[in-house]
Design a protein around this motif. Structure first.
Motif, PDB file in Angstrom:
ATOM      1  N   GLU A 151      33.926   1.229  32.271  1.00  0.00           N
ATOM      2  CA  GLU A 151      33.522   1.153  33.673  1.00  0.00           C
ATOM      3  C   GLU A 151      32.874   2.426  34.186  1.00  0.00           C
ATOM      4  O   GLU A 151      32.090   2.385  35.131  1.00  0.00           O
ATOM      5  N   ARG A 152      33.196   3.576  33.588  1.00  0.00           N
ATOM      6  CA  ARG A 152      32.594   4.847  34.005  1.00  0.00           C
ATOM      7  C   ARG A 152      31.340   5.174  33.204  1.00  0.00           C
ATOM      8  O   ARG A 152      30.370   5.698  33.733  1.00  0.00           O
ATOM      9  N   SER A 153      31.379   4.867  31.922  1.00  0.00           N
ATOM     10  CA  SER A 153      30.291   5.269  31.022  1.00  0.00           C
ATOM     11  C   SER A 153      29.188   4.227  30.915  1.00  0.00           C
ATOM     12  O   SER A 153      28.057   4.550  30.539  1.00  0.00           O
ATOM     13  N   GLY A 154      29.495   2.958  31.208  1.00  0.00           N
ATOM     14  CA  GLY A 154      28.508   1.905  31.025  1.00  0.00           C
ATOM     15  C   GLY A 154      28.311   1.516  29.573  1.00  0.00           C
ATOM     16  O   GLY A 154      27.294   0.914  29.228  1.00  0.00           O
ATOM     17  N   ILE A 155      29.278   1.829  28.719  1.00  0.00           N
ATOM     18  CA  ILE A 155      29.192   1.515  27.294  1.00  0.00           C
ATOM     19  C   ILE A 155      29.937   0.210  27.015  1.00  0.00           C
ATOM     20  O   ILE A 155      31.064   0.025  27.466  1.00  0.00           O
ATOM     21  N   VAL A 156      29.296  -0.695  26.254  1.00  0.00           N
ATOM     22  CA  VAL A 156      29.926  -1.927  25.809  1.00  0.00           C
ATOM     23  C   VAL A 156      30.297  -1.764  24.337  1.00  0.00           C
ATOM     24  O   VAL A 156      29.460  -1.364  23.515  1.00  0.00           O
ATOM     25  N   ALA A 213      31.214  -7.055  33.346  1.00  0.00           N
ATOM     26  CA  ALA A 213      30.716  -5.679  33.411  1.00  0.00           C
ATOM     27  C   ALA A 213      30.097  -5.471  34.783  1.00  0.00           C
ATOM     28  O   ALA A 213      30.142  -6.351  35.652  1.00  0.00           O
ATOM     29  N   THR A 214      29.532  -4.295  35.009  1.00  0.00           N
ATOM     30  CA  THR A 214      28.784  -4.020  36.234  1.00  0.00           C
ATOM     31  C   THR A 214      27.409  -3.482  35.866  1.00  0.00           C
ATOM     32  O   THR A 214      27.223  -2.863  34.819  1.00  0.00           O
ATOM     33  N   GLU A 232      38.172   6.519  28.554  1.00  0.00           N
ATOM     34  CA  GLU A 232      37.246   7.213  29.445  1.00  0.00           C
ATOM     35  C   GLU A 232      37.993   8.185  30.345  1.00  0.00           C
ATOM     36  O   GLU A 232      39.161   7.994  30.661  1.00  0.00           O
ATOM     37  N   MET A 233      37.253   9.204  30.782  1.00  0.00           N
ATOM     38  CA  MET A 233      37.747  10.093  31.818  1.00  0.00           C
ATOM     39  C   MET A 233      36.934   9.816  33.078  1.00  0.00           C
ATOM     40  O   MET A 233      35.829   9.280  33.009  1.00  0.00           O
TER      41      MET A 233
END
Length: 408
Positions: free
Chosen positions: A350-355, A283-284, A394-395
């Motif tokens: 990667e855009r939302s930060g949701i795991v 992740a980031t 994701e968008m």
């Protein structure tokens, strides 16, 4: 301008000028304001009207962006997750609807022989990469209903597929994209064998071998977990002789760099002697390039994080969430198992930060927000979900649309 008459009793002026609405802002000014807001506000601008959406989606507008807090995740960019199994159609749990309705996509279309199922390999920026039952690959957009089946590669020598989505609009499925096939090879030294399909060319390019910093043939390399795309790089976690490394492929430069994870990570992943791949996830820490590695242990989910502005890793992990935080979702007859494999790290948005986390003992699939370290949504976790493939849908800011279409 007529003078306003003032009521000495303290009432407000009684002229028509006071009740006249202010003139609308010029469109160019609105775009300039949008370009200097934050990512979440820019999404709201894009949803306001068709003209704003069209200009914000234009690649020329992206050069004007001066967003504040641009490194932050935007959870609202996660529109749901894709579910695929070997005996069902592809399903999209669409969280943009009030009741998170499930949309179903059949594998028909795209030419060629018919297929009986579709498995999601990756999804990124509004597009999804799907493997059909006859091993064909297809890229499609649930938002527009457009799809493209890729031509077969000249060789079928395995490898892993990675989806990259470019800027702008247009092309076969509404966005330019690339599909990478990456395989670890050993000749004189270890290297990555890469072949790229480009939507602009419509064909697979030649296979090329990119050398890695691992020069000793005696070091056995094992690729762990799924890759993580950050900007124009693709990152993998590798294990060699009980040591762990991040391999970073710089796609444009055709170059591979390597960073070693700290000793504490090596110990956490070798005691016990084997850790299932479902327990580790790349992740980031934000939408920047600082990587983190999530590990689901017996009692919590921890993260090893790169230091800011460097590629060095912090020696000690940080706790993201304790397993006890999931207890409130348990039924009276359910218990949370404290063992490896009880918490399955499915994917990182990667855009939302949701795991996305699966907990079979609770029968639930959870969305964990990495920014707040809180559970933001949960869904029933059926046997089909448990044994199927899941990835987030994701968008990105340039392709954001307020609704999803059902057609495929």
């Amino acid at each position: 301008m007529p003078a306003a008459t003032v009521d000495m009793s303290g009432n407000r002026p009684s002229t028509r000028e006071h009740h006249r609405p202010p003139p609308p802002l010029p469109f160019d000014v609105l775009l300039e304001v949008a370009a200097r807001t934050d990512p979440a506000t820019l999404v709201c601008f894009a949803a306001a009207c068709k003209d704003l959406y069209r200009h914000i989606a234009d690649g020329a507008f992206h050069r004007r962006l001066r967003l504040r807090h641009a490194g932050r995740f935007v959870p609202s960019l996660l529109h749901g997750h894709l579910l695929g199994n070997w005996d069902t159609d592809l399903r999209l749990v669409d969280t943009t609807t009030a009741e998170a309705a499930t949309r179903t996509f059949s594998p028909g279309g795209g030419g060629g022989a018919s297929a009986s199922y579709m498995l999601p390999i990756a999804a990124r920026d509004g597009l999804a990469l799907i493997r059909l039952s006859d091993d064909r690959l297809r890229v499609f957009s649930p938002a527009t209903g457009r799809s493209h089946t890729l031509p077969p590669r000249s060789t079928h020598d395995g490898g892993q597929y990675v989806l990259l989505v470019g800027d702008g609009v247009g092309g076969i499925v509404g966005r330019p994209f690339q599909v990478l096939n990456v395989k670890t090879v050993l000749t004189k030294t270890y290297g990555l064998q890469i072949q790229i399909f480009s939507s602009e060319r419509g064909t697979w390019g030649p296979s090329t071998e990119v050398p890695t910093p691992v020069t000793q043939r005696t070091h056995w390399l094992q690729q762990l977990v799924k890759p993580l795309v950050v900007g124009d790089t693709v990152n993998w976690l590798y294990k060699s002789n009980n040591l762990h490394y991040i391999f970073t492929l710089h796609v444009g430069k055709a170059q591979v760099t390597l960073t070693k994870l700290p000793t504490s990570f090596d110990l956490a992943c070798t005691i016990p002697f084997a850790m299932p791949r479902a327990q580790i996830l790349l992740a980031t820490a934000s939408t920047s390039r600082n990587l983190m590695v999530l590990v689901a242990n017996d009692d919590n989910i921890s993260a090893w994080v790169q230091s800011d502005h460097t590629v060095r890793w912090k020696e000690q992990p940080q706790v993201i969430i304790e397993h006890e935080a999931f207890r409130r979702f348990a039924k009276p007859s359910q218990t949370i198992e404290s063992r490896l494999g009880s918490f399955r790290l499915k994917w990182f948005g990667e855009r939302s930060g949701i795991v996305i986390i699966g907990v079979p003992s609770l029968g639930c699939l959870f969305w964990l927000d990495l920014q707040t370290k809180e559970i933001v949504r949960w869904f029933p976790y059926s046997s089909a979900t448990a044994f199927g493939l899941i990835c987030p849908y994701e968008m990105d800011l340039s392709s954001w649309v307020p609704t999803l279409r059902k057609t495929f």
